[in-house]
Design a protein around this motif. Sequence first.
Motif, PDB file in Angstrom:
ATOM      1  N   THR A  65       0.835  -1.212   0.000  1.00  0.00           N
ATOM      2  CA  THR A  65       0.000   0.000   0.000  1.00  0.00           C
ATOM      3  C   THR A  65       0.863   1.253   0.000  1.00  0.00           C
ATOM      4  OG1 THR A  65      -1.726  -1.179   1.213  1.00  0.00           O
ATOM      5  CG2 THR A  65      -1.822   1.233   1.215  1.00  0.00           C
ATOM      6  N   THR A  66       1.926   1.243   0.787  1.00  0.00           N
ATOM      7  CA  THR A  66       2.823   2.394   0.844  1.00  0.00           C
ATOM      8  C   THR A  66       3.493   2.627  -0.509  1.00  0.00           C
ATOM      9  OG1 THR A  66       3.256   1.962   3.175  1.00  0.00           O
ATOM     10  CG2 THR A  66       4.815   3.382   2.017  1.00  0.00           C
ATOM     11  N   ARG A  67       3.937   1.547  -1.151  1.00  0.00           N
ATOM     12  CA  ARG A  67       4.575   1.689  -2.450  1.00  0.00           C
ATOM     13  C   ARG A  67       3.621   2.237  -3.496  1.00  0.00           C
ATOM     14  NH1 ARG A  67       8.318  -3.780  -3.199  1.00  0.00           N
ATOM     15  NH2 ARG A  67       9.705  -3.412  -1.395  1.00  0.00           N
ATOM     16  N   VAL A  68       2.379   1.743  -3.482  1.00  0.00           N
ATOM     17  CA  VAL A  68       1.380   2.226  -4.443  1.00  0.00           C
ATOM     18  C   VAL A  68       1.077   3.703  -4.196  1.00  0.00           C
ATOM     19  CG1 VAL A  68      -1.013   2.006  -5.198  1.00  0.00           C
ATOM     20  CG2 VAL A  68       0.366  -0.054  -4.820  1.00  0.00           C
ATOM     21  N   SER A  69       0.961   4.088  -2.924  1.00  0.00           N
ATOM     22  CA  SER A  69       0.681   5.487  -2.591  1.00  0.00           C
ATOM     23  C   SER A  69       1.811   6.392  -3.066  1.00  0.00           C
ATOM     24  CB  SER A  69       0.488   5.631  -1.085  1.00  0.00           C
ATOM     25  OG  SER A  69      -0.604   4.855  -0.634  1.00  0.00           O
ATOM     26  N   LYS A  70       3.053   5.954  -2.855  1.00  0.00           N
ATOM     27  CA  LYS A  70       4.185   6.751  -3.306  1.00  0.00           C
ATOM     28  C   LYS A  70       4.202   6.863  -4.820  1.00  0.00           C
ATOM     29  CE  LYS A  70       7.310   5.890   0.594  1.00  0.00           C
ATOM     30  NZ  LYS A  70       8.621   5.320   1.015  1.00  0.00           N
ATOM     31  N   MET A  71       3.851   5.780  -5.504  1.00  0.00           N
ATOM     32  CA  MET A  71       3.835   5.806  -6.961  1.00  0.00           C
ATOM     33  C   MET A  71       2.773   6.766  -7.480  1.00  0.00           C
ATOM     34  SD  MET A  71       3.340   2.603  -9.600  1.00  0.00           S
ATOM     35  CE  MET A  71       4.715   1.744  -8.787  1.00  0.00           C
ATOM     36  N   VAL A  72       1.577   6.714  -6.870  1.00  0.00           N
ATOM     37  CA  VAL A  72       0.491   7.616  -7.282  1.00  0.00           C
ATOM     38  C   VAL A  72       0.889   9.071  -7.041  1.00  0.00           C
ATOM     39  CG1 VAL A  72      -1.878   8.323  -6.783  1.00  0.00           C
ATOM     40  CG2 VAL A  72      -1.322   5.890  -6.955  1.00  0.00           C
ATOM     41  N   CYS A  73       1.485   9.357  -5.890  1.00  0.00           N
ATOM     42  CA  CYS A  73       1.918  10.725  -5.585  1.00  0.00           C
ATOM     43  C   CYS A  73       2.975  11.193  -6.573  1.00  0.00           C
ATOM     44  CB  CYS A  73       2.456  10.799  -4.161  1.00  0.00           C
ATOM     45  SG  CYS A  73       1.190  10.631  -2.890  1.00  0.00           S
ATOM     46  N   THR A  74       3.907  10.303  -6.913  1.00  0.00           N
ATOM     47  CA  THR A  74       4.951  10.670  -7.867  1.00  0.00           C
ATOM     48  C   THR A  74       4.370  10.993  -9.236  1.00  0.00           C
ATOM     49  OG1 THR A  74       6.540   9.253  -6.701  1.00  0.00           O
ATOM     50  CG2 THR A  74       7.076   9.900  -8.956  1.00  0.00           C
ATOM     51  N   ILE A  75       3.424  10.163  -9.698  1.00  0.00           N
ATOM     52  CA  ILE A  75       2.792  10.402 -11.000  1.00  0.00           C
ATOM     53  C   ILE A  75       2.012  11.711 -10.978  1.00  0.00           C
ATOM     54  CG2 ILE A  75       1.049   9.543 -12.611  1.00  0.00           C
ATOM     55  CD1 ILE A  75       1.867   6.703 -11.804  1.00  0.00           C
ATOM     56  N   PHE A  76       1.263  11.955  -9.889  1.00  0.00           N
ATOM     57  CA  PHE A  76       0.461  13.179  -9.791  1.00  0.00           C
ATOM     58  C   PHE A  76       1.348  14.424  -9.798  1.00  0.00           C
ATOM     59  CE2 PHE A  76      -1.404  16.464  -7.044  1.00  0.00           C
ATOM     60  CZ  PHE A  76      -2.556  16.743  -7.762  1.00  0.00           C
ATOM     61  N   LEU A  77       2.423  14.399  -9.018  1.00  0.00           N
ATOM     62  CA  LEU A  77       3.326  15.555  -8.958  1.00  0.00           C
ATOM     63  C   LEU A  77       4.031  15.771 -10.293  1.00  0.00           C
ATOM     64  CD1 LEU A  77       4.887  15.105  -5.391  1.00  0.00           C
ATOM     65  CD2 LEU A  77       3.148  16.742  -6.101  1.00  0.00           C
ATOM     66  N   SER A  78       4.365  14.681 -10.977  1.00  0.00           N
ATOM     67  CA  SER A  78       5.004  14.818 -12.288  1.00  0.00           C
ATOM     68  C   SER A  78       4.055  15.457 -13.295  1.00  0.00           C
ATOM     69  CB  SER A  78       5.458  13.447 -12.788  1.00  0.00           C
ATOM     70  OG  SER A  78       6.400  12.871 -11.903  1.00  0.00           O
ATOM     71  N   LEU A  79       2.787  15.002 -13.307  1.00  0.00           N
ATOM     72  CA  LEU A  79       1.794  15.601 -14.210  1.00  0.00           C
ATOM     73  C   LEU A  79       1.572  17.067 -13.874  1.00  0.00           C
ATOM     74  CD1 LEU A  79      -0.879  12.742 -14.452  1.00  0.00           C
ATOM     75  CD2 LEU A  79       0.748  13.452 -16.213  1.00  0.00           C
ATOM     76  N   LEU A  80       1.518  17.377 -12.584  1.00  0.00           N
ATOM     77  CA  LEU A  80       1.323  18.761 -12.163  1.00  0.00           C
ATOM     78  C   LEU A  80       2.483  19.637 -12.619  1.00  0.00           C
ATOM     79  CD1 LEU A  80      -0.696  20.489 -10.540  1.00  0.00           C
ATOM     80  CD2 LEU A  80       0.711  20.067  -8.520  1.00  0.00           C
ATOM     81  N   ALA A  81       3.689  19.114 -12.505  1.00  0.00           N
ATOM     82  CA  ALA A  81       4.864  19.872 -12.938  1.00  0.00           C
ATOM     83  C   ALA A  81       4.854  20.094 -14.449  1.00  0.00           C
ATOM     84  CB  ALA A  81       6.135  19.138 -12.518  1.00  0.00           C
ATOM     85  N   ILE A  82       4.453  19.064 -15.209  1.00  0.00           N
ATOM     86  CA  ILE A  82       4.400  19.198 -16.668  1.00  0.00           C
ATOM     87  C   ILE A  82       3.349  20.224 -17.081  1.00  0.00           C
ATOM     88  CG2 ILE A  82       3.818  17.984 -18.796  1.00  0.00           C
ATOM     89  CD1 ILE A  82       5.022  15.464 -17.530  1.00  0.00           C
ATOM     90  N   ILE A  83       2.164  20.163 -16.440  1.00  0.00           N
ATOM     91  CA  ILE A  83       1.102  21.131 -16.758  1.00  0.00           C
ATOM     92  C   ILE A  83       1.559  22.547 -16.412  1.00  0.00           C
ATOM     93  CG2 ILE A  83      -1.227  21.876 -16.124  1.00  0.00           C
ATOM     94  CD1 ILE A  83      -1.931  18.918 -15.735  1.00  0.00           C
TER      95      ILE A  83
END
Length: 233
Positions: free
Chosen positions: A46-64
Amino acid sequence: MYENDHIPVHHVTGSGPNPHPHQHQKPLKRHHTTKYYLQRVQDSLTTRVSKMVCTIFLSLLAIIGLITFIVWLSLRPHRPRFFLRDFTVAGLQGQSGVETAQLVFKVDARNSNLNIGVYYESMAGTVYYRKNAIGSTPITFPSYQGPKNTTKVIAVFSGPTLTVSSQGWREIQNDRADGSVMFGLELTSVIKFKISSWESQPHKMHANCDVGVAANGSLLPIYKDKRCIVSFA
């Protein structure tokens, strides 16, 4: 002395490498159950999945954010620029007063944006002398100015559009006798920026130009082509 020269041997109970050969070691006890370890594995996933989701979200936010910043840099609207080209007061040397005076000005309105047009809903010009309005008139101006475009603004003040009092005219004549007369020119308009099919909210614009006129009523060279100050209300 001992008989037969034998060395006495004493047997010690419990000595030797394995004093209790038939005694077995006790088995180790488990401190946690299988359910506990399964829960640990689940929490780790669960922790790994949460970190992965946060990383993807922050990356998309940075790109936008980066794309938005680049678009803003390329499309950010520059306010229109106004340059005073000419300002003449005909009849300034006459003694008949303001009734025969005529004031003419020419200003260049420049849209320096590369991809942004400007809508002018209306435009009016006002002339000031010593911070008092001495004339005002609506100005005919194109309703839309395309990108990288310069348009001339021309207006004439005479008769009812000039409201100089007799006292004000005498003060103007006194300044003329000293060599020059200072005026102020203000252009006001309600404008909107246009990018493709998108239009901004309306903004009330003020362009203020300092004007110096010689004794003969012509614009002093130092004020020719001078840039006016543009502000928004």
